[in-house]
Design an enzyme around this catalytic site. Structure first.
Site, PDB file in Angstrom:
ATOM      1  CG  HIS A 158      -7.181   1.232  -8.228  1.00  0.00           C
ATOM      2  ND1 HIS A 158      -7.099   1.093  -9.588  1.00  0.00           N
ATOM      3  CD2 HIS A 158      -7.147  -0.017  -7.729  1.00  0.00           C
ATOM      4  CE1 HIS A 158      -7.027  -0.186  -9.893  1.00  0.00           C
ATOM      5  NE2 HIS A 158      -7.054  -0.882  -8.775  1.00  0.00           N
ATOM      6  CB  ALA A 201      -0.775  -9.600  14.534  1.00  0.00           C
ATOM      7  CE  LYS A 235      -4.398   6.708  16.352  1.00  0.00           C
ATOM      8  NZ  LYS A 235      -4.430   6.967  14.977  1.00  0.00           N
TER       9      LYS A 235
END
Length: 180
Positions: free
Chosen positions: A104, A151, A171
């Site tokens: 959005h 994860a 990162k």
């Protein structure tokens, strides 16, 4: 009743809330027939497992040897040619991964977000990459060849080939091809 049945069969979505078609994913023969009919492209030995959600099925291109596991969400803007998710060959996805190619807009503080339209950008997972459980891949991101997303990561920038990334936002943790 007929109108509702047509909606469920032809709307570009797969998910548990599409109850009359979701059961087709539980049986291998019907799963293979259904996913080939519903998806933009799905390669050899690739499967969509029950309890995943795919919005904009015709805008999802899946290569060979890819399993879309339970809890996975693939979201794009149906019918928008710029909002495509590409998953190349031999990609590993952990459960509950979310991959998006649309989001959005929210710049106008005087309008409700749901009335501001969408921002779309193709998302690509290159061959051999591995996306860890509960990770989120945002629109316009490319995950490099044989790269790893740890994860619980949120990826908002491209990931180079042969790289491990993790965190929120993700990162670079290390390179896995021996280079620095």
């Amino acid at each position: 009743m007929i109108k509702h049945l047509k909606f469920i069969l032809f709307y570009p979505k797969i998910g548990p809330d599409m109850y009359l078609t979701h059961w087709l994913l539980f049986f291998k023969t019907s799963r293979l027939w259904f996913q080939k009919r519903k998806m933009g492209k799905i390669g050899e030995n690739s499967e969509i497992r029950p309890y995943c959600t795919i919005i904009g099925t015709k805008n999802v291109m899946i290569g060979n040897n890819v399993i879309i596991p339970n809890g996975t969400t693939l979201g794009n803007l149906p019918g928008d040619k710029g909002s495509i998710i590409y998953i190349e060959d031999n990609v590993l996805l952990g459960p509950n991964v979310a991959i998006y190619s649309s989001t959005h807009n929210f710049q106008d503080v005087n309008k409700p977000i749901k009335n501001q339209g969408y921002n779309v950008a193709s998302t690509r997972l290159k061959s051999g990459c591995w996306i860890g459980i509960n990770s989120v891949i945002l629109p316009g991101v490319t995950i490099g060849k044989n790269s790893v997303v740890a994860a619980n990561s949120v990826v908002n920038k491209d990931v180079p080939d042969f790289t491990v990334v993790g965190g929120c936002p993700a990162k670079i943790i290390k390179r896995i091809d021996g280079s620095k």
